[in-house]
Scaffold this motif. Structure first.
Motif, PDB file in Angstrom:
ATOM      1  N   GLU A  82      14.147 -25.593-112.150  1.00  0.00           N
ATOM      2  CA  GLU A  82      12.818 -24.891-112.131  1.00  0.00           C
ATOM      3  C   GLU A  82      11.655 -25.728-112.605  1.00  0.00           C
ATOM      4  O   GLU A  82      10.545 -25.668-112.066  1.00  0.00           O
ATOM      5  N   ALA A  83      11.817 -26.492-113.972  1.00  0.00           N
ATOM      6  CA  ALA A  83      10.976 -27.303-114.422  1.00  0.00           C
ATOM      7  C   ALA A  83      10.767 -28.786-113.663  1.00  0.00           C
ATOM      8  O   ALA A  83       9.714 -29.303-113.803  1.00  0.00           O
ATOM      9  N   LYS A  84      11.821 -28.814-112.688  1.00  0.00           N
ATOM     10  CA  LYS A  84      11.526 -30.447-112.131  1.00  0.00           C
ATOM     11  C   LYS A  84      10.617 -30.183-110.931  1.00  0.00           C
ATOM     12  O   LYS A  84      10.630 -29.125-110.010  1.00  0.00           O
ATOM     13  N   ALA A  85       9.687 -31.258-110.746  1.00  0.00           N
ATOM     14  CA  ALA A  85       9.091 -31.090-109.226  1.00  0.00           C
ATOM     15  C   ALA A  85       9.889 -31.784-108.347  1.00  0.00           C
ATOM     16  O   ALA A  85      10.831 -32.242-108.260  1.00  0.00           O
ATOM     17  N   GLU A  86       9.671 -31.626-107.004  1.00  0.00           N
ATOM     18  CA  GLU A  86      10.333 -32.013-106.056  1.00  0.00           C
ATOM     19  C   GLU A  86      10.156 -33.388-105.962  1.00  0.00           C
ATOM     20  O   GLU A  86       9.172 -34.433-106.514  1.00  0.00           O
ATOM     21  N   PRO A  87      11.110 -34.280-105.401  1.00  0.00           N
ATOM     22  CA  PRO A  87      12.420 -33.780-104.864  1.00  0.00           C
ATOM     23  C   PRO A  87      13.489 -33.236-105.639  1.00  0.00           C
ATOM     24  O   PRO A  87      13.730 -33.983-106.803  1.00  0.00           O
ATOM     25  N   LYS A  88      14.290 -32.365-105.450  1.00  0.00           N
ATOM     26  CA  LYS A  88      15.151 -31.727-106.066  1.00  0.00           C
ATOM     27  C   LYS A  88      16.258 -30.903-105.437  1.00  0.00           C
ATOM     28  O   LYS A  88      15.915 -30.562-104.219  1.00  0.00           O
ATOM     29  N   LYS A  89      17.252 -30.325-106.086  1.00  0.00           N
ATOM     30  CA  LYS A  89      18.411 -29.861-105.442  1.00  0.00           C
ATOM     31  C   LYS A  89      19.246 -29.125-106.478  1.00  0.00           C
ATOM     32  O   LYS A  89      19.620 -29.535-107.570  1.00  0.00           O
ATOM     33  N   LEU A  90      19.468 -27.981-106.298  1.00  0.00           N
ATOM     34  CA  LEU A  90      20.261 -27.034-107.054  1.00  0.00           C
ATOM     35  C   LEU A  90      21.585 -26.807-106.243  1.00  0.00           C
ATOM     36  O   LEU A  90      21.467 -25.918-105.349  1.00  0.00           O
ATOM     37  N   LEU A  91      22.753 -26.846-106.928  1.00  0.00           N
ATOM     38  CA  LEU A  91      23.976 -26.401-106.281  1.00  0.00           C
ATOM     39  C   LEU A  91      24.908 -25.825-107.252  1.00  0.00           C
ATOM     40  O   LEU A  91      25.363 -26.165-108.229  1.00  0.00           O
ATOM     41  N   LEU A  92      25.001 -24.297-107.129  1.00  0.00           N
ATOM     42  CA  LEU A  92      26.014 -23.511-108.050  1.00  0.00           C
ATOM     43  C   LEU A  92      27.175 -23.311-107.145  1.00  0.00           C
ATOM     44  O   LEU A  92      27.173 -22.603-105.880  1.00  0.00           O
ATOM     45  N   ILE A  93      28.211 -23.741-107.984  1.00  0.00           N
ATOM     46  CA  ILE A  93      29.483 -23.239-107.186  1.00  0.00           C
ATOM     47  C   ILE A  93      30.208 -22.062-107.999  1.00  0.00           C
ATOM     48  O   ILE A  93      30.374 -21.970-109.144  1.00  0.00           O
ATOM     49  N   GLY A 152      32.350 -19.234-109.323  1.00  0.00           N
ATOM     50  CA  GLY A 152      33.518 -19.165-110.405  1.00  0.00           C
ATOM     51  C   GLY A 152      33.659 -20.052-110.990  1.00  0.00           C
ATOM     52  O   GLY A 152      34.968 -19.990-111.745  1.00  0.00           O
ATOM     53  N   ALA A 153      33.520 -21.395-110.846  1.00  0.00           N
ATOM     54  CA  ALA A 153      33.645 -22.626-111.661  1.00  0.00           C
ATOM     55  C   ALA A 153      33.214 -22.509-112.901  1.00  0.00           C
ATOM     56  O   ALA A 153      32.123 -22.005-113.405  1.00  0.00           O
ATOM     57  N   VAL A 154      34.085 -23.029-113.972  1.00  0.00           N
ATOM     58  CA  VAL A 154      33.680 -23.038-115.486  1.00  0.00           C
ATOM     59  C   VAL A 154      33.168 -24.484-115.736  1.00  0.00           C
ATOM     60  O   VAL A 154      33.013 -25.325-114.717  1.00  0.00           O
ATOM     61  N   HIS A 155      33.315 -24.863-116.879  1.00  0.00           N
ATOM     62  CA  HIS A 155      32.692 -26.232-117.277  1.00  0.00           C
ATOM     63  C   HIS A 155      33.593 -27.395-116.632  1.00  0.00           C
ATOM     64  O   HIS A 155      34.727 -27.466-116.630  1.00  0.00           O
ATOM     65  N   ALA A 156      32.949 -28.247-116.106  1.00  0.00           N
ATOM     66  CA  ALA A 156      33.334 -29.273-115.443  1.00  0.00           C
ATOM     67  C   ALA A 156      34.302 -29.215-114.484  1.00  0.00           C
ATOM     68  O   ALA A 156      35.392 -29.917-114.414  1.00  0.00           O
ATOM     69  N   ASN A 157      34.222 -28.062-113.749  1.00  0.00           N
ATOM     70  CA  ASN A 157      35.103 -27.485-112.876  1.00  0.00           C
ATOM     71  C   ASN A 157      34.601 -27.448-111.375  1.00  0.00           C
ATOM     72  O   ASN A 157      35.539 -27.105-110.468  1.00  0.00           O
ATOM     73  N   ALA A 158      33.434 -27.757-111.191  1.00  0.00           N
ATOM     74  CA  ALA A 158      32.740 -27.313-109.998  1.00  0.00           C
ATOM     75  C   ALA A 158      33.395 -28.117-108.486  1.00  0.00           C
ATOM     76  O   ALA A 158      33.832 -27.277-107.793  1.00  0.00           O
ATOM     77  N   TYR A 159      33.890 -29.385-108.852  1.00  0.00           N
ATOM     78  CA  TYR A 159      34.372 -30.393-107.767  1.00  0.00           C
ATOM     79  C   TYR A 159      35.715 -29.799-107.266  1.00  0.00           C
ATOM     80  O   TYR A 159      36.439 -29.748-106.322  1.00  0.00           O
ATOM     81  N   HIS A 160      36.431 -29.303-108.257  1.00  0.00           N
ATOM     82  CA  HIS A 160      37.775 -28.614-107.960  1.00  0.00           C
ATOM     83  C   HIS A 160      37.936 -27.293-107.490  1.00  0.00           C
ATOM     84  O   HIS A 160      38.831 -26.798-106.711  1.00  0.00           O
ATOM     85  N   VAL A 161      37.015 -26.570-107.798  1.00  0.00           N
ATOM     86  CA  VAL A 161      36.900 -25.113-107.506  1.00  0.00           C
ATOM     87  C   VAL A 161      36.529 -25.103-105.851  1.00  0.00           C
ATOM     88  O   VAL A 161      37.193 -24.426-104.999  1.00  0.00           O
ATOM     89  N   ASN A 162      35.588 -26.028-105.543  1.00  0.00           N
ATOM     90  CA  ASN A 162      35.056 -25.984-104.074  1.00  0.00           C
ATOM     91  C   ASN A 162      34.809 -27.393-103.657  1.00  0.00           C
ATOM     92  O   ASN A 162      33.330 -27.797-103.585  1.00  0.00           O
ATOM     93  N   PRO A 163      35.655 -28.144-103.659  1.00  0.00           N
ATOM     94  CA  PRO A 163      35.600 -29.536-103.108  1.00  0.00           C
ATOM     95  C   PRO A 163      34.693 -29.976-101.931  1.00  0.00           C
ATOM     96  O   PRO A 163      33.864 -30.769-101.852  1.00  0.00           O
ATOM     97  N   GLU A 164      34.755 -28.903-100.903  1.00  0.00           N
ATOM     98  CA  GLU A 164      34.292 -29.232 -99.833  1.00  0.00           C
ATOM     99  C   GLU A 164      32.551 -28.832-100.032  1.00  0.00           C
ATOM    100  O   GLU A 164      31.661 -29.621 -99.335  1.00  0.00           O
ATOM    101  N   GLN A 165      32.209 -27.727-100.537  1.00  0.00           N
ATOM    102  CA  GLN A 165      30.856 -27.607-100.945  1.00  0.00           C
ATOM    103  C   GLN A 165      30.298 -28.699-101.934  1.00  0.00           C
ATOM    104  O   GLN A 165      29.186 -29.134-101.825  1.00  0.00           O
ATOM    105  N   TYR A 166      30.909 -29.119-102.743  1.00  0.00           N
ATOM    106  CA  TYR A 166      30.389 -30.243-103.593  1.00  0.00           C
ATOM    107  C   TYR A 166      30.174 -31.518-102.720  1.00  0.00           C
ATOM    108  O   TYR A 166      29.101 -32.037-102.954  1.00  0.00           O
ATOM    109  N   GLN A 167      31.340 -31.880-102.085  1.00  0.00           N
ATOM    110  CA  GLN A 167      31.104 -33.021-101.188  1.00  0.00           C
ATOM    111  C   GLN A 167      29.930 -32.960-100.180  1.00  0.00           C
ATOM    112  O   GLN A 167      29.215 -33.926 -99.879  1.00  0.00           O
ATOM    113  N   GLU A 168      29.832 -31.831 -99.668  1.00  0.00           N
ATOM    114  CA  GLU A 168      28.668 -31.613 -98.561  1.00  0.00           C
ATOM    115  C   GLU A 168      27.377 -31.616 -99.177  1.00  0.00           C
ATOM    116  O   GLU A 168      26.514 -32.301 -98.602  1.00  0.00           O
TER     117      GLU A 168
END
Length: 326
Positions: free
Chosen positions: A259-270, A272-288
């Motif tokens: 919210e504080a960052k001016a464009e360009p920016k992107k936010l990806l929330l995975i 159900g993922a806990v800390h340092a776990n996003a890539y493993h919970v949903n690798p397809e969404q992370y990769q895409e």
């Protein structure tokens, strides 16, 4: 009464010392242990990493520390590089899980051991206060080795995420974007959260006492590390990634920075993922998400058009929360 007062003083001193040590000098995990976690889940193996053609690199930090890394030129001739920065108590071994994410897009990767981690020297972790200058040294090594026209992206996880965001304040022109996975927005805020929510210790007066100890021993203070300040003043594209169930570094911190960052920016929330776990919970969404961000702000390297050896089978998913790979 005297015994009670002495007990209170001793307990307060112990809490302060433990807090200082946990923040700046927690015992780091060795590569064998880190690879064992990854191998058990079928994510990546030590054998596979050691079989890769790579250039072991040693450089010096601005304050005289030996910093170690490995350059993996999977796409020879490509000017596109990603610098992978691991989290607290980890090493470059943790970063191996992200190698394919970038090499399959035509990038080469540089894995580093942060100061005090892996094979690199150092006594204290400073959460980006000094580490951002280490990233600067690695960026300049890439520039010297591969030319002024090299194109560099940064990917950092947890401590690495905070570090690459802190680097925004001094970024060289060769750095085109930053991807921060579960980063903290402000170190004082983070330590207050971990002290009160995770350890059930009142922040007053202990946080100020711990901060004073850090300042006198490690040469920086908590208030000097605030990635959100660097984010506000940067025009570089930044992608924030966070798990919705992260309580170690609260999810709200990435939301606040987005919210504080001016464009360009992107936010990806995975979800159900806990800390340092996003890539493993949903690798397809992370990769895409990562690949679309790279293509939008850097474009695909020419090497992506060249024939490639078929990639290995997809990695199994793993909840790394229990392993504390932060």
């Amino acid at each position: 009464m005297i015994v009670l007062l002495l007990t209170i003083v001793v307990v307060a001193a112990a809490i302060t010392q433990i807090g200082y040590l946990q923040i700046t000098r927690m015992r780091v995990k060795n590569d064998l242990k880190l690879f064992k976690v990854l191998e058990t889940a079928g994510l990546y193996s030590r054998e596979r990493y050691e079989s890769l053609r790579k250039n072991e690199v040693v450089i010096m930090s601005f304050d005289g520390l030996k910093l170690c890394g490995a350059a993996i030129e999977s796409n020879p001739g490509s000017k596109h590089w990603v610098l992978l920065v691991h989290g607290y108590t980890g090493s470059r071994a943790v970063s191996t899980q992200f190698i394919d994410l970038f090499t399959e897009e035509g990038y080469n990767v540089l894995l580093i051991d942060q100061r005090r981690h892996g094979r690199s020297e150092g006594r204290f972790t400073t959460y980006g206060y000094y580490e951002k200058h280490d990233v600067q040294a690695w960026v300049r090594w890439l520039t010297e080795q591969y030319g002024e026209d090299v194109v560099i992206g940064l990917h950092g996880q947890s401590l690495g995420g905070g570090t690459v965001l802190e680097y925004l304040s001094i970024a060289d022109p060769q750095v085109k974007l930053v991807i921060a996975d579960c980063p903290y927005s402000d170190l004082t805020d983070l330590m207050r959260h971990q002290l009160t929510r995770l350890n059930k210790i009142p922040s007053v007066p202990f946080l100020s006492w711990v901060n004073a100890r850090i300042r006198s021993k490690a040469g920086f203070s908590l208030d000097q590390v605030s990635p959100i300040r660097a984010v506000r003043n940067s025009s570089l594209p930044v992608m924030f990634i966070h798990g919705t169930k992260d309580n170690y570094v609260p999810t709200r911190m990435s939301v606040e920075m987005f919210e504080a960052k001016a464009e360009p920016k992107k936010l990806l929330l995975i979800e159900g993922a806990v800390h340092a776990n996003a890539y493993h919970v949903n690798p397809e969404q992370y990769q895409e998400g990562v690949h679309s961000f790279l293509r939008e702000h850097i474009g695909q390297p020419m090497s992506i058009l060249q024939p490639k050896v078929a990639p290995p089978p997809p990695a199994f998913q793993l909840d790394l929360n229990g392993s504390r790979l932060t």
